[in-house]
Scaffold this motif. Structure first.
Motif, PDB file in Angstrom:
ATOM      1  N   ARG A   1      29.476  28.663  39.323  1.00 33.83           N
ATOM      2  CA  ARG A   1      30.669  29.497  39.509  1.00 33.83           C
ATOM      3  C   ARG A   1      31.851  28.806  38.838  1.00 33.83           C
ATOM      4  NH1 ARG A   1      28.728  33.434  42.524  1.00 33.83           N
ATOM      5  NH2 ARG A   1      27.411  32.925  44.264  1.00 33.83           N
ATOM      6  N   ALA A   2      32.641  29.632  38.165  1.00 33.27           N
ATOM      7  CA  ALA A   2      33.803  29.084  37.448  1.00 33.27           C
ATOM      8  C   ALA A   2      34.969  28.846  38.393  1.00 33.27           C
ATOM      9  CB  ALA A   2      34.216  30.034  36.339  1.00 33.27           C
TER      10      ALA A   2
ATOM     11  N   LEU B   1      36.295  35.998  22.807  1.00 31.60           N
ATOM     12  CA  LEU B   1      35.400  37.102  23.162  1.00 31.60           C
ATOM     13  C   LEU B   1      34.300  36.689  24.130  1.00 31.60           C
ATOM     14  CD1 LEU B   1      34.948  38.800  19.670  1.00 31.60           C
ATOM     15  CD2 LEU B   1      36.130  39.787  21.655  1.00 31.60           C
ATOM     16  N   THR B   2      33.802  35.469  23.987  1.00 34.09           N
ATOM     17  CA  THR B   2      32.665  35.039  24.813  1.00 34.09           C
ATOM     18  C   THR B   2      33.065  34.248  26.050  1.00 34.09           C
ATOM     19  OG1 THR B   2      32.378  32.958  23.604  1.00 34.09           O
ATOM     20  CG2 THR B   2      31.166  34.900  22.781  1.00 34.09           C
ATOM     21  N   GLY B   3      34.239  33.629  26.014  1.00 36.79           N
ATOM     22  CA  GLY B   3      34.647  32.767  27.117  1.00 36.79           C
ATOM     23  C   GLY B   3      34.086  31.359  27.009  1.00 36.79           C
TER      24      GLY B   3
ATOM     25  N   PRO C   1      23.109  29.812  29.342  1.00 36.71           N
ATOM     26  CA  PRO C   1      24.027  28.943  30.082  1.00 36.71           C
ATOM     27  C   PRO C   1      24.965  29.736  30.994  1.00 36.71           C
ATOM     28  CG  PRO C   1      24.581  28.937  27.737  1.00 36.71           C
ATOM     29  CD  PRO C   1      23.296  29.686  27.892  1.00 36.71           C
ATOM     30  N   ALA C   2      25.248  30.990  30.645  1.00 36.10           N
ATOM     31  CA  ALA C   2      26.135  31.795  31.485  1.00 36.10           C
ATOM     32  C   ALA C   2      25.525  32.063  32.858  1.00 36.10           C
ATOM     33  CB  ALA C   2      26.475  33.116  30.797  1.00 36.10           C
TER      34      ALA C   2
ATOM     35  N   TYR D   1      25.675  36.384  22.809  1.00 37.27           N
ATOM     36  CA  TYR D   1      25.012  36.303  24.112  1.00 37.27           C
ATOM     37  C   TYR D   1      23.500  36.503  24.052  1.00 37.27           C
ATOM     38  CZ  TYR D   1      28.885  35.432  27.191  1.00 37.27           C
ATOM     39  OH  TYR D   1      29.920  34.821  27.849  1.00 37.27           O
ATOM     40  N   ILE D   2      23.026  37.458  23.272  1.00 38.14           N
ATOM     41  CA  ILE D   2      21.588  37.733  23.285  1.00 38.14           C
ATOM     42  C   ILE D   2      20.891  37.416  21.964  1.00 38.14           C
ATOM     43  CG2 ILE D   2      21.747  39.418  25.140  1.00 38.14           C
ATOM     44  CD1 ILE D   2      21.481  41.629  23.031  1.00 38.14           C
ATOM     45  N   GLY D   3      21.656  36.999  20.954  1.00 38.46           N
ATOM     46  CA  GLY D   3      21.053  36.573  19.695  1.00 38.46           C
ATOM     47  C   GLY D   3      20.519  37.692  18.834  1.00 38.46           C
ATOM     48  N   THR D   4      21.030  38.907  19.025  1.00 42.48           N
ATOM     49  CA  THR D   4      20.578  40.055  18.244  1.00 42.48           C
ATOM     50  C   THR D   4      21.775  40.783  17.643  1.00 42.48           C
ATOM     51  OG1 THR D   4      18.690  40.357  19.727  1.00 42.48           O
ATOM     52  CG2 THR D   4      19.281  42.227  18.333  1.00 42.48           C
TER      53      THR D   4
END
Length: 160
Positions: free
Chosen positions: A159-160, A21-23, A134-135, A96-99
């Protein structure tokens, strides 16, 4: 079976689906120090049964390393599913946002879960350990500084 045993049993599947889900790799997710807490938070808000069912649907598709097939499976069997889709999207936001965001009212009416479900931040480190930072190649404002004067430089986007 105690709640701790149940959640410990779910941990490998939770890490696997969270990685897709997050990559981010399972190793990177564990490195946040939030893994067990996020699993406990999700189980508390939606119930162990919903989590177990979603992880079962995820693991039912053994596609190996075929990332295209995995993407199709996630879209069709998880993200488009009435029960699993809102939960999966909440997990993405949580990582991603901790919520944790309250599940939709119609979801609770259809599938149950905790009536005390609410928007909340699971821990004081959830914000600083969010995958958002980090993203985008940046540090969270007010935490984890790169060093003196780094605020003057734009974020380093990789960039990936």
């Amino acid at each position: 079976m105690t709640p701790e045993q149940t959640q410990a049993d779910l941990l490998p599947g939770f890490l696997a689906i969270s990685s897709v889900l997050t990559g981010f790799s399972e190793h990177a997710l564990r490195g946040t120090g939030q893994t067990e807490l996020y699993l406990a938070t999700a189980c508390e808000m939606v119930g162990d049964d919903s989590m177990r069912m979603m992880l079962g649907a995820f693991s039912a598709c053994d596609i190996g390393d075929d990332t295209e097939a995995m993407g199709r499976h996630m879209r069709l069997c998880i993200l488009s599913h009435a029960r699993f889709g809102p939960l999966a999207r909440n997990l993405i936001k949580l990582w991603y946002i901790g919520t944790w965001h309250c599940m939709p009212r119609d979801w609770h009416e259809a599938f149950g879960g905790n009536p005390a479900d609410r928007d909340h931040i699971p821990s004081p480190t959830s914000y600083t350990e969010g995958l958002l930072w980090p993203a985008i190649g940046a540090n969270p404002p007010g935490a984890k500084p790169f060093g003196y004067g780094m605020w003057a430089n734009p974020p380093r986007v990789t960039r990936a």
